[in-house]
Design an enzyme around this catalytic site. Structure first.
Site, mmCIF file in Angstrom:
data_model
loop_
_atom_site.group_PDB
_atom_site.id
_atom_site.type_symbol
_atom_site.label_atom_id
_atom_site.label_comp_id
_atom_site.label_asym_id
_atom_site.label_seq_id
_atom_site.Cartn_x
_atom_site.Cartn_y
_atom_site.Cartn_z
ATOM 1 N N ARG A 164 0.829 -1.218 0.000
ATOM 2 C CA ARG A 164 0.000 0.000 0.000
ATOM 3 C C ARG A 164 0.863 1.267 0.000
ATOM 4 O O ARG A 164 0.556 2.257 0.648
ATOM 5 C CB ARG A 164 -0.933 0.040 1.223
ATOM 6 C CG ARG A 164 -1.917 -1.085 1.272
ATOM 7 C CD ARG A 164 -2.913 -1.028 0.109
ATOM 8 N NE ARG A 164 -3.834 -2.159 0.211
ATOM 9 C CZ ARG A 164 -3.566 -3.369 -0.289
ATOM 10 N NH1 ARG A 164 -2.457 -3.588 -0.969
ATOM 11 N NH2 ARG A 164 -4.426 -4.349 -0.149
ATOM 12 N N SER A 238 -10.943 -0.076 3.350
ATOM 13 C CA SER A 238 -10.187 -0.290 4.590
ATOM 14 C C SER A 238 -9.651 1.056 5.060
ATOM 15 O O SER A 238 -8.897 1.709 4.336
ATOM 16 C CB SER A 238 -9.002 -1.221 4.337
ATOM 17 O OG SER A 238 -9.476 -2.426 3.793
ATOM 18 N N GLU A 334 -4.969 4.086 6.188
ATOM 19 C CA GLU A 334 -4.570 3.747 4.815
ATOM 20 C C GLU A 334 -5.074 4.860 3.896
ATOM 21 O O GLU A 334 -4.463 5.167 2.882
ATOM 22 C CB GLU A 334 -5.206 2.405 4.414
ATOM 23 C CG GLU A 334 -4.877 1.999 2.992
ATOM 24 C CD GLU A 334 -5.592 0.736 2.533
ATOM 25 O OE1 GLU A 334 -5.510 -0.299 3.228
ATOM 26 O OE2 GLU A 334 -6.216 0.795 1.471
HETATM 27 C C1 LIG Z 1 -15.380 -0.112 -1.006
HETATM 28 C C2 LIG Z 1 -13.902 0.111 -1.223
HETATM 29 C C3 LIG Z 1 -13.062 -0.981 -1.372
HETATM 30 C C4 LIG Z 1 -11.693 -0.784 -1.574
HETATM 31 N N1 LIG Z 1 -10.905 -1.895 -1.745
HETATM 32 C C5 LIG Z 1 -9.591 -1.740 -1.944
HETATM 33 C C6 LIG Z 1 -8.746 -2.893 -2.124
HETATM 34 O O1 LIG Z 1 -9.200 -4.027 -2.118
HETATM 35 N N2 LIG Z 1 -7.420 -2.678 -2.306
HETATM 36 C C7 LIG Z 1 -6.895 -1.440 -2.349
HETATM 37 O O2 LIG Z 1 -5.674 -1.334 -2.533
HETATM 38 N N3 LIG Z 1 -7.654 -0.344 -2.196
HETATM 39 C C8 LIG Z 1 -8.983 -0.456 -1.998
HETATM 40 N N4 LIG Z 1 -9.778 0.644 -1.824
HETATM 41 C C9 LIG Z 1 -9.161 1.987 -1.859
HETATM 42 C C10 LIG Z 1 -9.246 2.698 -3.236
HETATM 43 O O3 LIG Z 1 -10.177 2.072 -4.052
HETATM 44 C C11 LIG Z 1 -7.892 2.711 -3.942
HETATM 45 O O4 LIG Z 1 -6.907 3.270 -3.140
HETATM 46 C C12 LIG Z 1 -7.959 3.482 -5.281
HETATM 47 O O5 LIG Z 1 -6.768 3.301 -6.001
HETATM 48 C C13 LIG Z 1 -8.193 4.976 -5.062
HETATM 49 O O6 LIG Z 1 -8.441 5.548 -6.326
HETATM 50 P P1 LIG Z 1 -9.122 6.949 -6.484
HETATM 51 O O7 LIG Z 1 -9.074 7.293 -7.922
HETATM 52 O O8 LIG Z 1 -10.462 6.940 -5.868
HETATM 53 O O9 LIG Z 1 -8.126 7.854 -5.664
HETATM 54 P P2 LIG Z 1 -8.470 9.149 -4.773
HETATM 55 O O10 LIG Z 1 -9.162 8.714 -3.550
HETATM 56 O O11 LIG Z 1 -9.121 10.183 -5.600
HETATM 57 O O12 LIG Z 1 -7.005 9.642 -4.404
HETATM 58 C C14 LIG Z 1 -6.181 8.893 -3.553
HETATM 59 C C15 LIG Z 1 -4.817 9.595 -3.433
HETATM 60 O O13 LIG Z 1 -4.144 9.544 -4.680
HETATM 61 C C16 LIG Z 1 -3.908 10.873 -5.183
HETATM 62 N N5 LIG Z 1 -4.188 10.780 -6.626
HETATM 63 C C17 LIG Z 1 -5.319 10.303 -7.222
HETATM 64 N N6 LIG Z 1 -5.174 10.280 -8.547
HETATM 65 C C18 LIG Z 1 -3.930 10.754 -8.803
HETATM 66 C C19 LIG Z 1 -3.169 10.974 -10.007
HETATM 67 N N7 LIG Z 1 -3.656 10.682 -11.225
HETATM 68 N N8 LIG Z 1 -1.918 11.475 -9.886
HETATM 69 C C20 LIG Z 1 -1.392 11.778 -8.676
HETATM 70 N N9 LIG Z 1 -2.054 11.599 -7.513
HETATM 71 C C21 LIG Z 1 -3.307 11.082 -7.584
HETATM 72 C C22 LIG Z 1 -4.864 11.773 -4.433
HETATM 73 O O14 LIG Z 1 -4.352 13.095 -4.337
HETATM 74 C C23 LIG Z 1 -4.934 11.080 -3.085
HETATM 75 O O15 LIG Z 1 -3.814 11.421 -2.300
HETATM 76 C C24 LIG Z 1 -11.162 0.509 -1.619
HETATM 77 C C25 LIG Z 1 -12.008 1.616 -1.472
HETATM 78 C C26 LIG Z 1 -13.368 1.418 -1.280
HETATM 79 C C27 LIG Z 1 -14.274 2.599 -1.148
#
Ligand SMILES: Cc1cc2nc3c(=O)[nH]c(=O)nc-3n(C[C@H](O)[C@H](O)[C@H](O)COP(=O)(O)OP(=O)(O)OC[C@H]3O[C@@H](n4cnc5c(N)ncnc54)[C@H](O)[C@@H]3O)c2cc1C
Length: 338
Positions: A164, A238, A334
């Site tokens: 992570r 998580s 996380e």
């Molecule tokens: C129901 C649920 C289940 C999940 N299950 C998992 C799992 O099984 N495994 C897992 O690893 N994660 C899981 N997650 C967490 C999440 O899905 C991941 O971390 C995902 O990659 C986040 O993507 P996002 O586009 O929503 O990022 P955001 O929440 O929009 O951003 C997360 C971080 O990344 C930065 N960021 C986003 N996009 C960019 C970019 N293009 N360039 C630079 N920085 C950027 C943001 O500034 C922020 O700091 C889960 C979340 C939920 C709600």
């Protein structure tokens, strides 16, 4: 290029926090971003790159510029005897991309089905599930330097992927916008069925030789039965990392809790499920005002109504303090706390 003001972010984060961004912009292309970097609003404000908002918690309004990645495109750029190389734009939805890989027979990401968020965010915390981490399939990452606007290509080895974690969550945090990710996907099946729950599910379905599609569907079904759908119950997955502790701590806690689940985390270190620690403290399924933990998984904090970011963060801190008092173990979020 339209910059919006006092923009409500409730539908832009899966926890459903109604925080406001002072400025907000959708970015559709790399050129648009490079143009934005030269504007006063970009130079003079704190910035937050936003993907699907599924791994962050707004604890208050954001007094700066939110840059929402919305670039789209999935291109098979080359192939060799064993691999497909697929370049994907940051704003693509992760799960929709995984479904496309299943449709095309580009193999490897099926265990990561149904993870919310965008492709651009996947390398940030090296998303992982069901025995697979995305780093295993990342060939390179293209990112824009937010100071100069220059494009830089990071080979997978430069991303410093870990559990992570990556260079983008550490020393390069906030310095680059990931604009494209190139994946190296398998032509021949090399399925990862090491995760017990996945194996058991396939066995129960009498699937002896699973296909990529069967694995993806199994993961979707298992996840749907265990985790709340953010479209129905606000959450960000998580909330805490599973803590990794030294042997002395591990032995002390195990001697007091002989039923404690754990995993080896390398020589002299052990990983303890954060959900188990939280559950032992009596938080599972409990609701405090507008926030609580999910009834089936204490590691998932949920929005029970109209939670504010402050309420959610206060509740997370209450969990951190209770676990620390009871077990002497520090939980680390996380999710990104904004
Ligand atoms: C129901 C649920 C289940 C999940 N299950 C998992 C799992 O099984 N495994 C897992 O690893 N994660 C899981 N997650 C967490 C999440 O899905 C991941 O971390 C995902 O990659 C986040 O993507 P996002 O586009 O929503 O990022 P955001 O929440 O929009 O951003 C997360 C971080 O990344 C930065 N960021 C986003 N996009 C960019 C970019 N293009 N360039 C630079 N920085 C950027 C943001 O500034 C922020 O700091 C889960 C979340 C939920 C709600």
């Amino acid at each position: 290029m339209e910059i919006l003001e006092n923009f409500v972010l409730k539908s832009y984060n899966t926890f459903g926090i109604p925080a406001k961004a002072r400025f907000f912009i959708h970015i559709q292309t790399t050129e648009e971003l490079q143009e934005l970097i030269n504007t006063p609003v970009f130079k003079q404000n704190e910035r937050l790159i936003l993907g699907g908002g599924s791994n962050l918690l707004f604890t208050q309004d954001f007094d700066g510029l939110v840059v929402k990645t919305a670039q789209k495109g999935i291109v098979l750029v080359k192939e060799d005897a064993q691999h497909f190389y697929v370049k994907v734009q940051a704003g693509e939805n992760w799960h929709q991309f995984v479904l496309r890989t299943v449709e095309e027979g580009w193999q490897g990401l099926e265990n990561l089905s149904l993870i919310p968020g965008t492709v651009g965010a996947a390398p940030i915390q090296n998303i992982g599930a069901y025995g697979v981490e995305v780093e295993q399939f990342i060939f390179e990452v293209n990112a824009i330097d937010l100071q100069s606007g220059a494009l830089r290509t990071f080979a997978a080895s430069e991303c410093k992927f870990a559990y992570r974690n990556s260079v983008f969550k550490q020393e390069l945090k906030g310095k680059y916008l990931i604009s494209e990710v190139t994946f190296r996907l398998n032509k021949l099946p090399k399925f990862n069925l090491t995760y017990a729950a996945l194996n058991q599910y396939l066995e129960a379905q009498n699937i002896v030789l699973p296909t990529q599609k069967a694995i993806s569907e199994a993961v979707i079904n298992i996840r749907s039965s265990k985790l709340p759908n953010p479209e129905e119950i606000g959450n960000c997955g998580s909330f805490f990392k599973n803590p990794v502790v030294e042997e002395a701590v591990f032995k002390r806690v195990l001697s007091e809790n002989t039923n404690m689940p754990y995993y080896s985390a390398g020589e002299g270190f052990y990983k303890i499920p954060a959900g188990w620690l939280i559950e032992q403290c009596g938080f599972k399924g409990k609701v405090f005002g507008n926030v609580g933990t999910y009834s089936k998984q204490a590691l998932v904090l949920v929005n029970c109504g109209n939670a504010t970011g402050k309420e959610a963060w206060d509740f997370a801190n209450k969990i951190i303090d209770t676990v620390a008092d009871r077990f002497g173990i520090s939980l680390e979020p996380e999710v990104n706390i904004i």
